[in-house]
Design a protein around this motif. Structure first.
Motif, PDB file in Angstrom:
ATOM      1  N   ARG A  66       2.151  15.254   2.836  1.00  0.00           N
ATOM      2  CA  ARG A  66       1.160  14.414   3.518  1.00  0.00           C
ATOM      3  C   ARG A  66       0.812  15.024   4.868  1.00  0.00           C
ATOM      4  O   ARG A  66      -0.349  15.054   5.281  1.00  0.00           O
ATOM      5  CB  ARG A  66       1.705  13.001   3.685  1.00  0.00           C
ATOM      6  CG  ARG A  66       0.953  12.118   4.687  1.00  0.00           C
ATOM      7  CD  ARG A  66      -0.528  11.948   4.343  1.00  0.00           C
ATOM      8  NE  ARG A  66      -0.694  11.219   3.116  1.00  0.00           N
ATOM      9  CZ  ARG A  66      -0.670   9.908   3.006  1.00  0.00           C
ATOM     10  NH1 ARG A  66      -0.541   9.152   4.077  1.00  0.00           N
ATOM     11  NH2 ARG A  66      -0.817   9.341   1.836  1.00  0.00           N
TER      12      ARG A  66
ATOM     13  N   GLN B  85       2.685   7.219   4.715  1.00  0.00           N
ATOM     14  CA  GLN B  85       2.313   7.584   6.096  1.00  0.00           C
ATOM     15  C   GLN B  85       3.422   7.164   7.067  1.00  0.00           C
ATOM     16  O   GLN B  85       3.827   7.935   7.942  1.00  0.00           O
ATOM     17  CB  GLN B  85       0.993   6.907   6.469  1.00  0.00           C
ATOM     18  CG  GLN B  85       0.463   7.265   7.829  1.00  0.00           C
ATOM     19  CD  GLN B  85      -0.283   8.576   7.834  1.00  0.00           C
ATOM     20  OE1 GLN B  85      -0.567   9.162   6.787  1.00  0.00           O
ATOM     21  NE2 GLN B  85      -0.617   9.068   8.997  1.00  0.00           N
ATOM     22  N   ARG B  86       3.922   5.970   6.888  1.00  0.00           N
ATOM     23  CA  ARG B  86       4.976   5.476   7.771  1.00  0.00           C
ATOM     24  C   ARG B  86       6.276   6.255   7.580  1.00  0.00           C
ATOM     25  O   ARG B  86       6.991   6.525   8.548  1.00  0.00           O
ATOM     26  CB  ARG B  86       5.195   3.994   7.535  1.00  0.00           C
ATOM     27  CG  ARG B  86       4.047   3.142   8.033  1.00  0.00           C
ATOM     28  CD  ARG B  86       4.233   1.695   7.641  1.00  0.00           C
ATOM     29  NE  ARG B  86       3.120   0.898   8.075  1.00  0.00           N
ATOM     30  CZ  ARG B  86       3.250  -0.210   8.767  1.00  0.00           C
ATOM     31  NH1 ARG B  86       4.441  -0.669   9.085  1.00  0.00           N
ATOM     32  NH2 ARG B  86       2.185  -0.877   9.124  1.00  0.00           N
TER      33      ARG B  86
ATOM     34  N   ASP C 245       0.854  -1.184   0.000  1.00  0.00           N
ATOM     35  CA  ASP C 245       0.000   0.000   0.000  1.00  0.00           C
ATOM     36  C   ASP C 245       0.894   1.240   0.000  1.00  0.00           C
ATOM     37  O   ASP C 245       1.543   1.546   1.008  1.00  0.00           O
ATOM     38  CB  ASP C 245      -0.903  -0.045   1.231  1.00  0.00           C
ATOM     39  CG  ASP C 245      -1.908   1.091   1.283  1.00  0.00           C
ATOM     40  OD1 ASP C 245      -1.661   2.169   0.700  1.00  0.00           O
ATOM     41  OD2 ASP C 245      -2.953   0.907   1.933  1.00  0.00           O
TER      42      ASP C 245
ATOM     43  N   THR D  35       9.037   1.810   6.973  1.00  0.00           N
ATOM     44  CA  THR D  35       8.011   1.589   5.948  1.00  0.00           C
ATOM     45  C   THR D  35       7.784   0.118   5.659  1.00  0.00           C
ATOM     46  O   THR D  35       6.754  -0.251   5.091  1.00  0.00           O
ATOM     47  CB  THR D  35       8.393   2.277   4.622  1.00  0.00           C
ATOM     48  OG1 THR D  35       9.630   1.726   4.149  1.00  0.00           O
ATOM     49  CG2 THR D  35       8.501   3.784   4.787  1.00  0.00           C
TER      50      THR D  35
ATOM     51  N   ASP E 197       0.129   4.373  -0.069  1.00  0.00           N
ATOM     52  CA  ASP E 197      -0.347   5.395   0.862  1.00  0.00           C
ATOM     53  C   ASP E 197       0.112   5.096   2.290  1.00  0.00           C
ATOM     54  O   ASP E 197       0.570   5.995   3.006  1.00  0.00           O
ATOM     55  CB  ASP E 197      -1.877   5.458   0.785  1.00  0.00           C
ATOM     56  CG  ASP E 197      -2.440   6.653   1.519  1.00  0.00           C
ATOM     57  OD1 ASP E 197      -2.072   7.792   1.160  1.00  0.00           O
ATOM     58  OD2 ASP E 197      -3.240   6.443   2.453  1.00  0.00           O
ATOM     59  N   GLU E 198       0.005   3.846   2.693  1.00  0.00           N
ATOM     60  CA  GLU E 198       0.454   3.438   4.037  1.00  0.00           C
ATOM     61  C   GLU E 198       1.967   3.597   4.177  1.00  0.00           C
ATOM     62  O   GLU E 198       2.460   4.035   5.224  1.00  0.00           O
ATOM     63  CB  GLU E 198       0.039   1.998   4.319  1.00  0.00           C
ATOM     64  CG  GLU E 198       0.496   1.467   5.665  1.00  0.00           C
ATOM     65  CD  GLU E 198      -0.131   2.170   6.858  1.00  0.00           C
ATOM     66  OE1 GLU E 198       0.496   2.157   7.939  1.00  0.00           O
ATOM     67  OE2 GLU E 198      -1.235   2.731   6.737  1.00  0.00           O
TER      68      GLU E 198
END
Length: 189
Positions: free
Chosen positions: A61, A14-15, A8, A37, A10-11
């Motif tokens: 982000r 974020q990480r 993912d 990540t 997007d994930e």
């Protein structure tokens, strides 16, 4: 299927944002980024580019996540400039109190490490700060401040916001941080 991401994106972004937020740009090594990540170096580079590009995407982000909260807090109406300060700093206090995110503020961390950033990173940090300053200035004007007072209060509120982020990273209690915010809101009255 060849070329299809097996994770993912997007994930992963974020990480990565959390790695930069926790460690700052200079200390967010590629090893820390791959660990944070869960991606290998090849996937990290092919998806996000180099470390500087990943940092800028992470900062974007961050802004996409938190700046709408500031926009909403400043949308008013506010009966006076002190209410603007209270609304703005409450967003910061809420973020700091969130146990799911690192202490402090990614934008503050990035501003403090400004010389370590490339020119694009520096420009992005400065643009984000200037955008928040303009939003604050407009909110103070709408709450009855004159031009000079609005400009001064916007700068003071930004500085207080940055201070809250720094103090939170050094272990000041939520009560101490709330005291700072409450005192700052009394300044324009």
């Amino acid at each position: 299927m060849a070329g299809r991401k097996q994770f993912d994106v997007d994930e992963a972004l974020q990480r990565a944002m959390y790695v930069f937020w926790r460690w700052g740009y200079p200390e967010a090594s590629i090893d820390r980024l791959t660990e944070g990540t869960g991606l290998g170096r090849g996937s990290l580079y092919s998806t996000f580019g180099d470390k500087s590009a990943l940092f800028r995407q992470s900062l974007d982000r961050y802004a996409q996540t938190y700046h709408p909260l500031y926009d909403q807090a400043l949308s008013g109406p506010h009966p006076n400039p002190g209410a603007v300060v209270t609304a703005y700093l409450q967003v910061t206090l809420n973020r700091i109190a969130d146990p799911n995110v690192p202490d402090g503020c990614l934008l503050t961390m990035s501003a403090a490490q400004f010389p370590a950033l490339d020119a694009e990173g520096q420009a992005l940090v400065r643009t984000m700060i200037d955008t928040l300053r303009a939003l604050l200035t407009q909110a103070f004007l709408a709450a009855g401040a004159d031009d000079q007072e609005a400009a001064e209060l916007a700068l003071c509120t930004l500085a207080t916001n940055q201070s809250l982020a720094v103090l939170s990273r050094t272990g000041f209690s939520s009560d101490d941080l709330a005291t700072v915010a409450t005192a700052a809101a009394r300044i324009p009255r």
